[in-house]
Write a protein that holds these residues in place. Structure first.
Motif, short mmCIF file in Angstrom:
data_model
loop_
_atom_site.label_atom_id
_atom_site.label_comp_id
_atom_site.label_asym_id
_atom_site.label_seq_id
_atom_site.Cartn_x
_atom_site.Cartn_y
_atom_site.Cartn_z
N PHE A 131 38.90 44.26 54.49
CA PHE A 131 38.00 43.71 53.77
C PHE A 131 37.17 44.46 52.85
O PHE A 131 36.74 43.96 51.66
CB PHE A 131 36.77 43.20 55.01
CG PHE A 131 35.71 42.19 54.17
CD1 PHE A 131 36.32 41.05 53.67
CD2 PHE A 131 34.24 42.57 54.01
CE1 PHE A 131 35.20 40.02 53.05
CE2 PHE A 131 33.53 41.61 53.46
CZ PHE A 131 34.09 40.33 52.95
N THR A 132 36.85 45.82 53.21
CA THR A 132 36.38 46.64 52.07
C THR A 132 37.24 46.78 50.84
O THR A 132 36.69 46.68 49.61
CB THR A 132 36.31 48.15 52.67
OG1 THR A 132 35.45 48.01 53.77
CG2 THR A 132 35.72 49.03 51.71
N HIS A 133 38.53 46.74 50.93
CA HIS A 133 39.41 46.71 49.64
C HIS A 133 39.25 45.50 49.03
O HIS A 133 39.11 45.45 47.80
CB HIS A 133 40.89 47.11 50.15
CG HIS A 133 41.03 48.60 50.62
ND1 HIS A 133 40.82 49.47 49.84
CD2 HIS A 133 41.48 48.86 51.72
CE1 HIS A 133 41.10 50.79 50.44
NE2 HIS A 133 41.57 50.21 51.43
N ILE A 134 39.11 44.30 49.68
CA ILE A 134 38.96 42.99 49.21
C ILE A 134 37.72 42.98 48.20
O ILE A 134 37.88 42.60 47.14
CB ILE A 134 38.79 41.94 50.12
CG1 ILE A 134 40.32 41.57 50.72
CG2 ILE A 134 38.42 40.59 49.53
CD1 ILE A 134 40.17 40.71 51.94
N LYS A 135 36.57 43.66 48.63
CA LYS A 135 35.39 43.50 47.89
C LYS A 135 35.58 44.31 46.76
O LYS A 135 34.85 44.38 45.70
CB LYS A 135 34.19 44.02 49.12
CG LYS A 135 33.53 43.25 50.07
CD LYS A 135 32.60 43.88 50.85
CE LYS A 135 31.38 43.87 49.88
NZ LYS A 135 30.13 44.40 50.70
N LYS A 136 35.98 45.83 46.95
CA LYS A 136 36.15 46.61 45.72
C LYS A 136 37.08 45.82 44.62
O LYS A 136 36.64 45.87 43.41
CB LYS A 136 37.18 47.65 46.27
CG LYS A 136 36.17 48.75 47.00
CD LYS A 136 36.79 49.88 47.42
CE LYS A 136 36.12 51.27 48.18
NZ LYS A 136 37.15 52.15 48.67
N LYS A 155 32.20 36.10 50.75
CA LYS A 155 31.82 35.89 52.31
C LYS A 155 33.04 36.31 53.29
O LYS A 155 34.13 35.91 52.89
CB LYS A 155 31.22 34.39 52.46
CG LYS A 155 29.75 34.42 51.70
CD LYS A 155 29.55 32.84 51.77
CE LYS A 155 28.13 32.47 50.91
NZ LYS A 155 27.80 31.19 51.08
N LYS A 156 32.61 36.54 54.42
CA LYS A 156 33.78 36.87 55.35
C LYS A 156 33.26 36.13 56.67
O LYS A 156 31.93 36.45 57.13
CB LYS A 156 33.90 38.17 55.78
CG LYS A 156 35.27 38.21 56.70
CD LYS A 156 35.24 39.81 57.01
CE LYS A 156 34.31 40.24 57.86
NZ LYS A 156 34.76 41.66 58.70
N SER A 210 41.73 37.34 63.34
CA SER A 210 41.72 36.29 62.13
C SER A 210 40.36 36.39 61.58
O SER A 210 39.34 36.02 62.20
CB SER A 210 42.23 34.96 62.56
OG SER A 210 42.02 33.91 61.34
N ASP A 211 40.49 36.63 60.14
CA ASP A 211 38.86 36.53 59.50
C ASP A 211 39.35 35.67 58.14
O ASP A 211 40.28 35.81 57.61
CB ASP A 211 38.55 38.01 58.81
CG ASP A 211 38.03 38.57 60.02
OD1 ASP A 211 37.42 38.65 60.86
OD2 ASP A 211 38.65 39.88 60.14
N GLU A 212 38.14 34.82 58.04
CA GLU A 212 38.36 34.00 56.87
C GLU A 212 37.59 34.55 55.63
O GLU A 212 36.62 34.83 55.88
CB GLU A 212 37.95 32.33 57.20
CG GLU A 212 37.86 31.50 56.09
CD GLU A 212 37.14 30.18 56.46
OE1 GLU A 212 36.95 29.49 55.47
OE2 GLU A 212 36.74 30.16 57.72
N PHE A 213 38.09 34.45 54.48
CA PHE A 213 37.26 34.94 53.42
C PHE A 213 37.03 33.99 52.11
O PHE A 213 38.07 33.02 52.14
CB PHE A 213 37.53 36.25 52.78
CG PHE A 213 38.81 36.41 52.17
CD1 PHE A 213 39.12 35.83 50.92
CD2 PHE A 213 40.08 36.75 52.87
CE1 PHE A 213 40.38 35.99 50.09
CE2 PHE A 213 41.37 36.77 52.19
CZ PHE A 213 41.56 36.08 51.06
N LEU A 232 38.06 31.15 45.77
CA LEU A 232 39.36 31.42 46.51
C LEU A 232 38.94 31.51 48.07
O LEU A 232 37.83 31.67 48.17
CB LEU A 232 39.82 32.82 46.14
CG LEU A 232 40.24 32.85 44.70
CD1 LEU A 232 40.61 34.49 44.29
CD2 LEU A 232 41.27 32.32 44.06
N LYS A 233 39.71 31.02 48.68
CA LYS A 233 39.73 31.13 50.07
C LYS A 233 40.98 31.56 50.77
O LYS A 233 42.05 31.36 50.60
CB LYS A 233 39.27 29.77 50.75
CG LYS A 233 37.77 29.25 50.36
CD LYS A 233 37.76 28.01 51.10
CE LYS A 233 36.39 27.54 50.68
NZ LYS A 233 35.90 26.19 51.33
N GLY A 234 40.86 32.30 51.95
CA GLY A 234 42.10 33.05 52.37
C GLY A 234 41.75 33.73 53.84
O GLY A 234 40.74 33.23 54.21
#
Length: 420
Positions: free
Chosen positions: A299-304, A320-321, A213-216, A283-285
């Motif tokens: 996470f790379t795709h989220i950043k892009k 942030k992650k 689980s990662d929070e962003f 936004l948080k997810g």
């Protein structure tokens, strides 16, 4: 109370059985007898904890009650750990290895709506994930295994862990480990009462069982202005909305269809005035994955997506992650022993199941020592047990704790046989 499925060995003729087989059958029958003996007490304990839930890192009354119950068992070495946690060590009559059995004990910040006589009396706190049952079930398991202490070759450590739900600023598992909770432990097992699995079934599998689980958090900086003049603004709400929609394409288009991932946005905060364009949005997810490579890719795709969308709209962004948990990855050898132990107790109702995309800080223990995490089914439509974990009306089929105790007690004893 559930009908128990007898071990097939009990049907064998006494004349055909070896001494080892007879000892195994006696152990199984003794576990069943002790589980039934303590079952009503375990139900009452579960209801006590449900009435008096406590949030992460505040489980002081829960800690006190656990110590009080364990204090009734002689020769049990008890200590406080992780501020609000408890460890109890049971030393067997003969030397051997050490097996840990863990339960988490914190509640969720939810108002309880279960509508039962044991509904929470603490506003804003609710055992909507089953941790009340976990604590009660482990206390029952401790009582069962205490009855075997003279014959145990080795030691059993009972870990009552705080703060499983809130791990962003330090999980309870980390605190237990820092306080030496795994020192000298050869393997660890744990159980989760699980509504998606029907009551009467115990799921025991090797390999990944619960997701990392990662929070962003994504902050969008636009340009505020009057709602009647949008051309003079950079609309943070519009930008954030486009990002939310685009994030939902990652799993379907950027992740290998043979692998699993979840990307969910749970928080969207922006604006306070109906006729103004908001200059900021947050936004948080969460990201859930069963594979470290996929975890990195997502996470790379989220950043892009975020960076390209903001570039297109003229907004600025900050991403942030925070890594919360790792994959709960059951050790194949340990899982095989636990599965055998489960089948001895409830036969065909203990079997492998598919993994879930929820997460658990039990994974922190597994990065240190081998372990196995199992699912004890509590879903029962006939009893109205239909609401999922984290729902205000969540409840459990309490009979599940009976066979949960039986399987965990037998698993601990069988694991000790392999760590002599």
């Amino acid at each position: 109370m559930k009908t128990h499925f007898r071990c097939s060995a009990t049907a064998a003729s006494g004349e055909d059985m070896t001494g080892k087989e007879k000892a195994k059958i006696k152990r199984i029958e003794d576990i069943r007898g002790l589980a039934k003996k303590y079952y009503r007490d375990v139900v009452e304990l579960r209801r006590y904890f449900h009435i008096h839930p406590e949030l992460s890192k505040r489980e002081f009354n829960t800690q006190r009650k656990i110590i009080e119950v364990l204090g009734e068992l002689d020769e049990m070495k008890i200590r406080k750990v992780g501020k609000t946690g408890v460890i109890a060590d049971l030393k067997g009559g003969r030397p051997g290895g050490t097996i840990a059995v863990r339960a988490d004990m914190d509640a969720l910040a939810i108002d309880d709506e279960c509508g039962r006589p044991y509904q929470s009396q603490n506003k804003g706190a609710c055992h909507a994930c089953g941790h009340d049952g976990h604590v009660a079930m482990l206390l029952g398991t401790a009582r069962i295994l205490h009855g075997f202490r003279r014959d145990i070759a080795g030691n059993i450590r009972f870990i009552f862990q705080p703060s499983e739900e809130e791990v962003a600023d330090g999980s309870g598992a980390e605190a237990i480990i820092e306080d030496g909770g795994l020192k000298g432990v050869d393997a660890i097992i744990g159980a989760h009462l699980w509504q998606p699995v029907r009551s009467g079934v115990v799921g025991i599998s090797a390999g990944p069982m619960m997701a990392a689980s990662d929070e962003f958090e994504i902050r969008i900086e636009g340009k505020a202005g009057h709602a009647s003049m949008p051309h003079q603004t950079v609309d943070s709400i519009l930008t954030a909305s486009e990002i939310v929609i685009a994030l939902n394409t990652i799993v379907g288009r950027d992740v290998d269809p043979m692998k699993q991932a979840v990307v969910s946005v749970g928080v969207f905060n922006s604006g306070r005035v109906y006729n103004a364009i908001a200059g900021e949005a947050v936004l948080k997810g969460t990201i859930r994955t069963l594979d470290e490579e996929v975890r990195s890719q997502v996470f790379t795709h989220i950043k892009k997506i975020v960076e390209h969308t903001c570039e297109m709209t003229g907004a600025h962004c900050d991403i942030k992650k925070n890594a919360c948990t790792y994959v709960v990855d059951n050790d194949p050898k340990i899982a095989a022993i636990v599965l055998k132990a489960g089948r001895e107790m409830i036969d065909g109702k203990a079997h492998p199941i598919d993994p879930f995309m929820s997460s658990e800080d039990f994974s922190y223990y597994m990065r240190k020592i081998p372990g196995c995490f199992i699912f004890v089914g509590v879903g029962n439509r006939e009893k109205g047990i239909i609401y999922p974990q984290h729902h205000p009306k969540y409840d459990i089929d309490e009979s599940a704790m009976l066979y949960g105790m039986e399987v965990m007690a037998n698993a601990a004893l069988k694991l000790l046989e392999n760590f002599r």
